[in-house]
Design a protein around this motif. Sequence first.
Motif, PDB file in Angstrom:
ATOM      1  N   ALA A  51      -3.482  46.996 101.972  1.00 59.07           N
ATOM      2  CA  ALA A  51      -3.734  47.419 100.588  1.00 59.07           C
ATOM      3  C   ALA A  51      -4.733  46.518  99.877  1.00 59.07           C
ATOM      4  O   ALA A  51      -5.568  46.990  99.094  1.00 59.07           O
ATOM      5  N   ASP A  52      -4.687  45.225 100.163  1.00 54.94           N
ATOM      6  CA  ASP A  52      -5.566  44.292  99.458  1.00 54.94           C
ATOM      7  C   ASP A  52      -6.998  44.314  99.980  1.00 54.94           C
ATOM      8  O   ASP A  52      -7.903  43.749  99.354  1.00 54.94           O
ATOM      9  N   ARG A  53      -7.231  44.985 101.110  1.00 54.46           N
ATOM     10  CA  ARG A  53      -8.583  45.037 101.679  1.00 54.46           C
ATOM     11  C   ARG A  53      -9.300  46.355 101.373  1.00 54.46           C
ATOM     12  O   ARG A  53     -10.501  46.476 101.630  1.00 54.46           O
ATOM     13  N   LEU A  54      -8.586  47.328 100.841  1.00 58.91           N
ATOM     14  CA  LEU A  54      -9.205  48.621 100.563  1.00 58.91           C
ATOM     15  C   LEU A  54     -10.251  48.494  99.459  1.00 58.91           C
ATOM     16  O   LEU A  54     -10.071  47.724  98.510  1.00 58.91           O
ATOM     17  N   PRO A  55     -11.355  49.239  99.554  1.00 52.79           N
ATOM     18  CA  PRO A  55     -12.339  49.210  98.459  1.00 52.79           C
ATOM     19  C   PRO A  55     -11.754  49.833  97.197  1.00 52.79           C
ATOM     20  O   PRO A  55     -10.781  50.593  97.250  1.00 52.79           O
ATOM     21  N   ASP A  56     -12.344  49.528  96.080  1.00 54.20           N
ATOM     22  CA  ASP A  56     -11.866  50.016  94.783  1.00 54.20           C
ATOM     23  C   ASP A  56     -12.618  51.292  94.404  1.00 54.20           C
ATOM     24  O   ASP A  56     -13.774  51.248  93.985  1.00 54.20           O
ATOM     25  N   TRP A  57     -11.936  52.434  94.566  1.00 51.75           N
ATOM     26  CA  TRP A  57     -12.516  53.722  94.171  1.00 51.75           C
ATOM     27  C   TRP A  57     -11.780  54.287  92.960  1.00 51.75           C
ATOM     28  O   TRP A  57     -11.795  55.486  92.718  1.00 51.75           O
ATOM     29  N   THR A  58     -11.115  53.441  92.202  1.00 55.44           N
ATOM     30  CA  THR A  58     -10.367  53.925  91.051  1.00 55.44           C
ATOM     31  C   THR A  58     -11.315  54.510  90.008  1.00 55.44           C
ATOM     32  O   THR A  58     -12.518  54.230  90.010  1.00 55.44           O
ATOM     33  N   ARG A 132      -4.914  54.532 100.339  1.00 55.76           N
ATOM     34  CA  ARG A 132      -3.827  53.747 100.915  1.00 55.76           C
ATOM     35  C   ARG A 132      -4.196  53.454 102.353  1.00 55.76           C
ATOM     36  O   ARG A 132      -5.014  54.176 102.947  1.00 55.76           O
ATOM     37  N   PRO A 133      -3.626  52.411 102.940  1.00 54.82           N
ATOM     38  CA  PRO A 133      -4.018  52.084 104.319  1.00 54.82           C
ATOM     39  C   PRO A 133      -3.808  53.228 105.303  1.00 54.82           C
ATOM     40  O   PRO A 133      -4.614  53.401 106.218  1.00 54.82           O
ATOM     41  N   ASP A 177     -16.220  49.047 104.617  1.00 48.44           N
ATOM     42  CA  ASP A 177     -15.867  49.691 103.356  1.00 48.44           C
ATOM     43  C   ASP A 177     -16.195  51.192 103.354  1.00 48.44           C
ATOM     44  O   ASP A 177     -16.193  51.826 102.296  1.00 48.44           O
ATOM     45  N   SER A 178     -16.507  51.752 104.527  1.00 47.82           N
ATOM     46  CA  SER A 178     -16.829  53.177 104.639  1.00 47.82           C
ATOM     47  C   SER A 178     -15.675  53.941 105.276  1.00 47.82           C
ATOM     48  O   SER A 178     -15.103  53.491 106.282  1.00 47.82           O
ATOM     49  N   LEU A 179     -15.341  55.089 104.714  1.00 45.02           N
ATOM     50  CA  LEU A 179     -14.322  55.967 105.266  1.00 45.02           C
ATOM     51  C   LEU A 179     -15.000  57.049 106.087  1.00 45.02           C
ATOM     52  O   LEU A 179     -15.803  57.837 105.568  1.00 45.02           O
TER      53      LEU A 179
END
Length: 288
Positions: A51-58, A132-133, A177-179
């Motif tokens: 969770a702490d490594r996910l990029p911020d797309w908020t 989410r992861p 950081d790419s999905l």
Amino acid sequence: MNNAKNAACLGAALLMSALAPAGALAQEYRNSTEHFEALKSQAKGGTKMTADRLPDWTGIWTRAPGTGLKFDPAQPSLQQTTAQLTPEFAQRHTEKLERVAKGIEWDPISNCIPPGYPRWLTEPFLREFVLRPEQTLLINEMVNDIRRVYTDGRGHTPEEDAYPLWNGDSIGFWDGDSLVVHTTQLMIGQYQRSQPDYTDQVETVERWRKVDDNVIEADVTIYDPPALVKPWHVVQRYSRVTTPGLRIRSWVCEENANNEVFQTKEGATQHVLPGPGAGPIVKNKVEK
């Protein structure tokens, strides 16, 4: 004179259909599965996310300004396409444009069905992305339309259990950081109004990435052998909406009493307005 003008317009549309797509793949693949697996191999199986490594797309996002309903932002107009269509589907597109030029148009979503994917990419409404992861939710407020991308290592739904879905079956992995997303098991549809059609063999590979604080970019490659001579590569962009306090307000068109429509025998769209004989609008009215 009018016939000559229409013929010229349609000829231009066919010419655009034969042009090279908006982007060029660094390498061409035989199908979407080969493409997706090659990207996964290059990413060494993908980045293991917490969770702490996910990029911020908020935040709240919407399709980038200036694109309108064009599926490929690079195409000159709504009627023209950068896809390289097979002869059958080029002819279908020509016939669709001929009908539209005569004022005859029917959009399947008039019946309040979901737009479906890949068309989902182009709808001009608010969006939200929940990361989410183990999965990512790509949310469009239009008709409560949500794509779920599994990133927990699972494969696609087995063939014996699979069937076509509005938004298909999506699996993916993180490459930094790419999905990266692979979507299969889709229904037939159209890319947008006045745009070409796609078949139930359509599949895609996407790479989603936040390129700066205010733009998320989706690099999309579409595979559909019956409809496309070669894969269609487009780049979609979504811009941050900065209105304070804005939130997603999911809705469906059935909530609009003026939205009752039907398709005429000629194939056109006919609206049914409130009044005597208006169907559900009147029949659902509570008698006092």
